[in-house]
Scaffold this active site. Structure first.
Site, PDB file in Angstrom:
ATOM      1  CB  CYS A 420      -0.600  -0.435   0.978  1.00  0.00           C
ATOM      2  SG  CYS A 420       0.022   0.096   2.602  1.00  0.00           S
ATOM      3  CG  HIS A 464      -4.758   0.799   4.108  1.00  0.00           C
ATOM      4  ND1 HIS A 464      -3.629  -0.342   2.912  1.00  0.00           N
ATOM      5  CD2 HIS A 464      -5.104   1.437   3.291  1.00  0.00           C
ATOM      6  CE1 HIS A 464      -4.163   0.084   1.880  1.00  0.00           C
ATOM      7  NE2 HIS A 464      -4.648   1.442   2.104  1.00  0.00           N
ATOM      8  CG  ASP A 480      -7.012   2.581  -0.494  1.00  0.00           C
ATOM      9  OD1 ASP A 480      -6.046   2.706  -1.277  1.00  0.00           O
ATOM     10  OD2 ASP A 480      -6.948   2.076   0.484  1.00  0.00           O
TER      11      ASP A 480
END
Lengths: 662, 318
Positions: A420, A464, A480
Site C-alpha cells: 500500500c 494502511h 486509495d
C-alpha cells in the site's frame, strides 16, 4: 547425592530468570550483558563447583554494570531504567548469595521485579505469567526452607538425612497458597480506593520500541507492521458498524517527500484545525480502546467532530495527544464523514502539497504530462491514474523489490509489485507532478468485527497508507490507489488480499482462532484495565450507595478480608476440631499400621525413637526406613522448625515393610 | 558444599564439642555407666545438684572425682562424718586482735564443685547447712550473707539408708537434689576391663580439665533455649498428675519437681545434640528425677524404680 542446598539454588535461578525475562527482552544489549554475566557465572558455579568470586571482582562488576546502565539510559529516572537497575542489581546479587537469608531476599525482590512488569504491559497474558513466577517463587521458598531444615538436621544428627521431595507436593502447596491469595487480591482490586488521577506521574521517557505507525513513511515501514498481529485498538460503535470501505482510521499525515521518505508537515503538525466538523445526521458515534504504542496519535474515522480530553485536532485532522499512549486508554468520538476538509487551500499549504524533489523520476513526469494534456480536469486525471493501476499488471505483494533513486519510475515501469505504501506514495507523487495538491495519510483500514463481543478489532497488520488530493469544491478527498490494484484489501482486510501466507504459522483457521480469542483480551481490558474511579463509583451506585469515601472503601475492604479469613483460616490451619486429625499424627498412625501388619506392635507409652529401635530389631531389613520416619516424625512433632510435612508423608507412603513371617 | 545456600546459624564456638569430649572422658574412667554419666552432666547443665546413692565401692566417689576433674573448676571434697559441724562446711569468723575485728574464713562450701561424700553420715544440722546453701546459692553466717560462687554444683554420695550409722535426709531436703541415681554393679565386661586396666586413681590424676566455669555457664544458658513443644508440656503435666494419684505413691511430685523435670529434659536434649526435647528425653530423666522424691504407698512390694517405670508405661506419648 540429592543436595537440597543446590536444588534450592537452581530453583532460585529459575525464578529469577523467569522474573527478569520480560525486562531483559527490552534492555539495551550492553546492559543485558551485565545481567547475563553474573547469571551464567552462577549457573556455571552451581554445575561446576566454581569458587566464589573475590570481593574485588564483584565490586568491579558492579561498577561496570552501573556505568553501563547509566551510559545506556542517560539517566536513571525513567521506568525502564529504574527497573533495569533493579534487574542488574538482582543479577549481581547472585555473585554473593550463599546464605538462606540472601536467597530469600532475592526471591522477594524477584516478586517485586515481576510486579514492575505491569508498568509496561497490562495484557491478559501478564497475570498468568506473573502467576507462574509466583508459583515458582513459592516452590523455591519451600525448597529453601527444606534446605535449611536439612542443614539443621545434618548438624544435629551427624549424617545427611535422606531427602524425598515430590515436586508435585510442592507445586500443589504453592497453588494452594496462590488460590488463597486470590480472593484477597480480588477484594483489594474491587474495593481499594481508586484515584481519578494518579498521585504520581510516571516519567515518559521510555525507550521501548512498541510497534505502531511511525512519524515518517518510507517503503517497507508499513510492510513491517503487516507481520504483526497484535491488536492496535478496539472500537465499539453505538450504532451499526460502517461498511469496510468506510473504515479508514486516520493517523499520521505526511506532506513532505524527499524522494524516498514521507514526513509530517510543519503546518499540519503545529496548527490546530480551523473549524471543527458538526456532528451531522449521518455521524458515527463510537469509543476506541487504544493499546499502548508509546506514540501520540489517536485514531479516528474521518472527520472527528469531538476532541478527546488531553489531545488536540491539527490542521490536517490528526488527533494528537499531549502525552504518548503508554497504557491502555479509552476515548469516545463522534465522526462526521460528510465534512468538507479545507474548502479553500491557502498558498503555503498548496506550495507544500505540491513540493517535489528536483530531477527525479523523469519517465513518470513525462507520462503524467501526457495525461495532463488529455485530461485537463483534476478529477478525470485522478480516475486516469487509478485506471492505470487497475488495468496494467500491478501486483499487491509483500515481496516488493527495493527501489533506487527514481523510486516512482522504477515502481511504475519496472517492478510494478508493491504494498500500500508504494501505491499511495507513487500516486501522491504523480498527483503533485500533475499540479494537484496531494498528501499521504497513514492509519489503519478495516478491522475484524466480533459478533459476540460486538466490537471491531483493528490489528497492527491492518496498517494502511492512502493518499488525499485536494479538489476544488470537494476539499481534501481520500483516494486509495491500493483499492484500485487489490479491491479485496479494502473489502476483506489486508490478509485477504494476499495469495501466500506471511509466515509459517499463517493459516486462515489460526487467524480465526486468534480473532475469537481476542474477545477475552477485550473483556479483560474492559473489566480489569479500565476499572478506575468512575467504574468503581458506578459499581457501588448500583448497590444504592451513591458515594463511598476512601475511608469507607478501606473499611469495607478490611471487613471483607476479615470475613474471608474467618471462614478460610480454620480450614487452612487445620485447627483441630472434633474428629479432625492432625496430618502428622495421621501419617504416623498409618506408619504404625504398616508396622503392625509386618508383625510389630509398639506401646502407646513408647516414644517414636524407642519404638523405631524396637521395631528395627524385629524388622532389620527395614531399619533404615523405620529410623528415618521416626526421626522425621519426631522433628515434625516436637521441633521448633519442623521439616516440610511432605517429607514425612512421602516417607510413610513409600514405606513397604517386608512381612516378618519367618 | 560451600557453593550451596546453606548456613550454619548457631555458633557454639566448640564448647558443645568440649562438653561431649568431657563426657567421654568420664565414661572412660567409670566404665559401663554411660547412662549415669549422662545424667550427671545433665544435672550439671540444668543447674541442679546430684545425689548418688549406692553401697560403698561401686564408684560413686570416682564418678564425682572424674566429673570434678573434667569440669575444671575450683573443687572441694567434704567428707561427712557424724561429728562434722556446720562451721566446718560454711567457715568461721575469727577475731583478729591486731585489726580488732572479726575476719571471715570461708569454708569448703565456697567452691564451684563440691563432692559431699557420704552426706547421710552427718547429723541433720550439718546436712542442712549444706542443703540450705544449695537451695539458695548463698549462706548467712552471723547475720552476714555470703554469695556462693557460680556455677555451683554439688555432688553428694549417700549410702543406702538401711546401713547403720546414717541419718536419712528428710524429704524436704532431698528435693534440693535435681537428680539421683544408684550406680549398681558393673556388667561383666566392664568389670573385667576394670580389673585388667590401670588403677582408676592414677587415670584420674592424668585427666585434665576440658571445660572451664565460663563454658559451663554458657552451656547452662544454651540449654534454656531448647525448644519444648506444647504437647510435651501436656505430657509432663500428665506424668505429674499420674504421680499424684494415690494408687502409686504417698505424695505426688510437686510443681517444683515439674519445673525440674522440664529443665533436666532440656539439658538431656542438649546433650543429645538436639535443639528440641523429645518424649524420650523426659522418659529417660524421669526415674532419676523422681526416685528420691517419691515413696511408694505402703503395702506395695515393688521398689520405687519398678513403680516409676510402671507409671511411665501407663502414660501414652502425645
Amino acid at each position: 547425592m540429592n543436595d537440597p542446598g543446590r536444588n534450592s539454588t537452581l530453583w532460585l535461578l529459575a525464578t529469577l530468570i523467569l522474573a527478569m525475562s520480560p525486562q531483559a527482552i527490552s534492555m539495551p544489549p550492553l546492559v543485558l550483558v551485565t545481567v547475563l554475566f553474573p547469571l551464567f557465572w552462577r549457573i556455571g558455579s552451581e554445575l561446576r563447583n566454581w569458587k566464589p568470586l573475590p570481593a574485588l571482582v564483584r565490586h568491579g562488576a558492579t561498577a561496570v554494570a552501573l556505568v553501563t546502565l547509566f551510559l545506556s539510559y542517560g539517566d536513571l529516572s525513567g521506568r525502564r531504567a529504574a527497573v533495569s537497575l533493579l534487574t542488574v542489581m538482582l543479577a549481581l546479587k547472585l555473585m554473593e548469595c550463599y546464605r538462606i537469608r540472601d536467597a530469600r531476599l532475592v526471591i522477594c525482590f524477584s516478586l517485586f521485579l515481576c510486579a514492575t512488569q505491569f508498568l509496561f504491559n497490562q495484557g491478559i497474558v501478564m497475570p498468568f505469567y506473573a502467576g507462574a513466577t509466583v508459583i515458582l517463587a513459592l516452590v523455591t521458598l519451600t525448597q529453601l526452607h527444606r534446605a535449611e531444615a536439612w542443614a539443621e538436621a545434618w548438624r544435629h544428627e551427624g549424617e545427611p538425612p535422606a531427602v524425598k521431595a515430590s515436586l508435585f507436593a510442592e507445586l500443589s502447596f504453592s497453588f494452594r497458597l496462590l488460590a488463597l491469595a486470590i480472593p484477597v487480591s480480588l477484594a483489594f482490586f474491587v474495593l481499594f480506593p481508586r484515584l481519578a488521577n494518579p498521585l504520581w506521574g510516571i516519567p515518559d521517557t521510555t525507550l521501548d520500541s512498541k510497534s505502531g505507525l511511525s512519524d515518517s513513511m518510507s517503503p517497507g515501514s508499513i510492510q513491517n507492521l503487516f507481520m504483526d498481529d497484535s491488536p492496535a485498538f478496539r472500537v465499539k460503535f453505538s450504532g451499526p458498524v460502517p461498511p469496510a470501505e468506510q473504515l479508514y482510521w486516520r493517523g499520521p499525515v505526511f506532506w513532505r517527500y524527499d524522494g524516498q521518505t514521507w514526513k509530517g508537515g510543519f503546518y499540519g503538525r503545529n496548527i490546530d484545525a480551523a473549524d471543527l466538523p458538526e456532528p451531522g445526521n449521518s455521524a458515527w458515534d463510537y469509543s476506541v480502546q487504544l493499546e499502548p504504542n508509546e506514540r501520540k496519535w489517536l485514531f479516528a474515522l474521518d472527520y472527528p467532530a469531538s476532541i478527546p480530553s488531553d489531545s488536540r485536532l491539527t490542521l490536517d485532522y490528526q488527533l494528537i495527544r499531549r502525552q504518548p499512549v503508554i497504557q491502555l486508554i479509552q476515548y469516545g468520538i463522534v465522526s462526521n464523514p460528510d465534512f468538507i476538509d479545507t474548502p479553500e487551500l491557502s498558498a503555503p499549504l498548496r506550495f507544500q502539497a505540491l513540493d517535489l524533489p528536483e530531477n527525479r523520476n523523469p519517465r513518470a513526469r513525462d507520462l503524467v504530462e501526457r495525461w495532463r494534456q488529455q485530461f485537463p480536469g483534476d478529477a478525470e486525471l485522478v480516475q486516469r491514474v487509478l485506471g492505470h493501476f487497475n488495468r496494467e499488471p500491478f501486483y499487491y505483494s509483500l515481496e516488493a523489490p527495493l527501489l533506487g533513486t527514481h523510486a516512482v519510475d522504477e515502481f511504475l515501469f519496472d517492478t510494478r509489485t508493491g504494498f500500500c505504501e508504494h501505491y499511495a506514495s507513487t500516486f501522491a507523487v504523480m498527483m503533485r507532478m500533475a499540479g494537484i495538491p496531494a498528501r499521504i495519510v497513514t492509519g489503519y483500514q478495516g478491522g475484524w468485527h466480533s459478533e459476540r463481543g460486538d466490537y471491531l478489532l483493528v490489528r497492527q497488520s491492518d496498517a494502511h497508507a492512502w493518499a488525499e488530493v485536494w479538489l476544488q469544491g470537494r476539499g481534501w478527498t481520500r483516494v486509495d490507489p491500493t483499492a484500485a490494484v487489490a479491491p479485496l484489501r479494502v473489502q476483506q482486510g489486508s490478509l485477504g488480499a494476499l495469495d501466500s501466507p506471511r509466515h509459517l504459522l499463517d493459516y486462515p483457521w489460526l487467524r480465526g482462532l486468534r480473532n475469537s480469542a481476542d474477545l477475552i483480551q477485550q473483556r479483560w481490558n474492559d473489566w480489569v484495565i479500565e476499572y478506575g474511579a468512575g467504574r468503581q463509583a458506578r459499581l457501588f451506585s448500583s448497590f444504592g450507595l451513591d458515594y463511598m469515601s476512601p475511608v469507607m472503601l478501606v473499611s469495607v475492604l478490611f471487613l471483607a478480608i476479615a470475613v474471608f479469613s474467618a471462614i478460610v483460616f480454620p480450614v487452612v490451619l487445620r485447627i483441630k476440631g472434633p474428629g479432625q486429625k492432625d496430618p502428622i499424627q495421621h501419617a504416623w498412625q498409618k506408619f504404625l499400621k504398616q508396622l503392625a501388619k509386618a508383625g510389630f506392635t509398639g506401646l502407646p507409652s513408647d516414644g517414636a525413637i524407642e519404638l523405631a529401635e524396637a521395631a528395627a530389631l524385629v524388622l532389620p531389613s527395614d531399619s533404615a526406613a523405620i529410623n528415618n520416619i521416626a526421626r522425621l516424625y519426631t522433628r515434625s512433632r516436637y521441633a521448633a522448625v519442623p521439616p516440610p510435612f511432605a517429607d514425612l508423608k512421602q516417607a510413610v507412603r513409600d514405606f513397604r515393610p517386608k512381612k516378618n513371617g519367618g | 558444599m560451600n557453593s550451596t545456600v546453606i548456613a550454619s546459624e548457631r555458633g557454639t564456638e566448640g564448647r558443645h564439642e568440649r562438653l561431649l569430649e568431657a563426657r567421654s572422658a568420664v565414661n572412660s574412667i567409670l566404665l559401663g555407666k554411660d547412662m549415669q554419666v549422662g545424667l550427671a552432666f545433665c544435672c550439671l547443665l540444668a543447674r541442679g545438684h546430684l545425689l548418688i546413692e549406692d553401697v560403698p565401692g561401686v564408684g560413686k566417689t570416682t564418678l564425682a572425682h572424674a566429673m570434678a576433674r573434667v569440669i575444671g573448676s575450683d573443687y572441694q571434697r567434704i567428707q561427712f562424718t557424724s561429728d562434722l559441724l556446720p562451721a566446718d562446711i560454711l567457715g568461721v569468723s575469727i577475731y583478729k586482735r591486731e585489726k580488732d575485728e572479726f575476719e571471715f574464713h570461708p569454708g569448703p562450701i565456697f567452691s564451684q564443685v563440691i563432692l559431699a561424700d557420704e552426706v547421710n553420715r552427718a547429723t541433720p544440722k550439718t546436712q542442712s547447712a549444706l542443703l540450705e546453701g544449695m537451695a539458695e546459692g548463698q549462706v548467712t553466717i552471723e547475720n552476714e550473707t555470703h554469695v556462693l560462687p557460680s556455677p555451683f554444683f554439688v555432688m553428694a554420695t549417700q549410702n543406702p539408708l538401711d546401713l547403720v550409722g546414717t541419718y536419712p535426709l528428710p524429704d524436704s531436703q532431698l528435693d534440693r537434689f535435681l537428680l539421683s541415681f544408684s550406680l549398681g554393679y558393673p556388667d561383666p565386661a566392664a568389670e573385667r576391663e576394670l580389673l585388667v586396666t590401670e588403677d582408676r586413681a592414677r587415670l584420674l590424676d592424668r585427666t585434665s580439665a576440658l571445660l572451664d566455669p565460663q563454658d559451663i555457664k554458657a552451656l547452662q544458658a544454651d540449654c534454656e533455649s531448647i525448644h519444648v513443644s506444647e504437647n510435651l508440656l501436656d505430657y509432663i503435666q500428665e506424668l505429674l498428675r499420674e504421680t499424684r494419684d494415690d494408687r502409686w505413691f504417698e505424695t505426688g511430685l510437686s510443681p517444683r519437681a515439674g519445673l525440674a523435670l522440664l529443665r533436666a529434659s532440656r539439658a538431656l536434649a542438649f546433650l543429645e545434640n538436639r535443639d528440641f526435647v523429645i518424649p524420650e528425653d523426659i522418659k529417660n530423666v524421669f526415674p532419676a528425677l523422681s526416685r528420691h522424691r517419691l515413696s511408694p504407698t505402703s503395702g506395695f512390694s515393688q521398689s520405687p524404680e519398678e513403680q516409676i517405670s510402671e507409671l511411665l508405661s501407663q502414660v501414652p506419648i502425645p
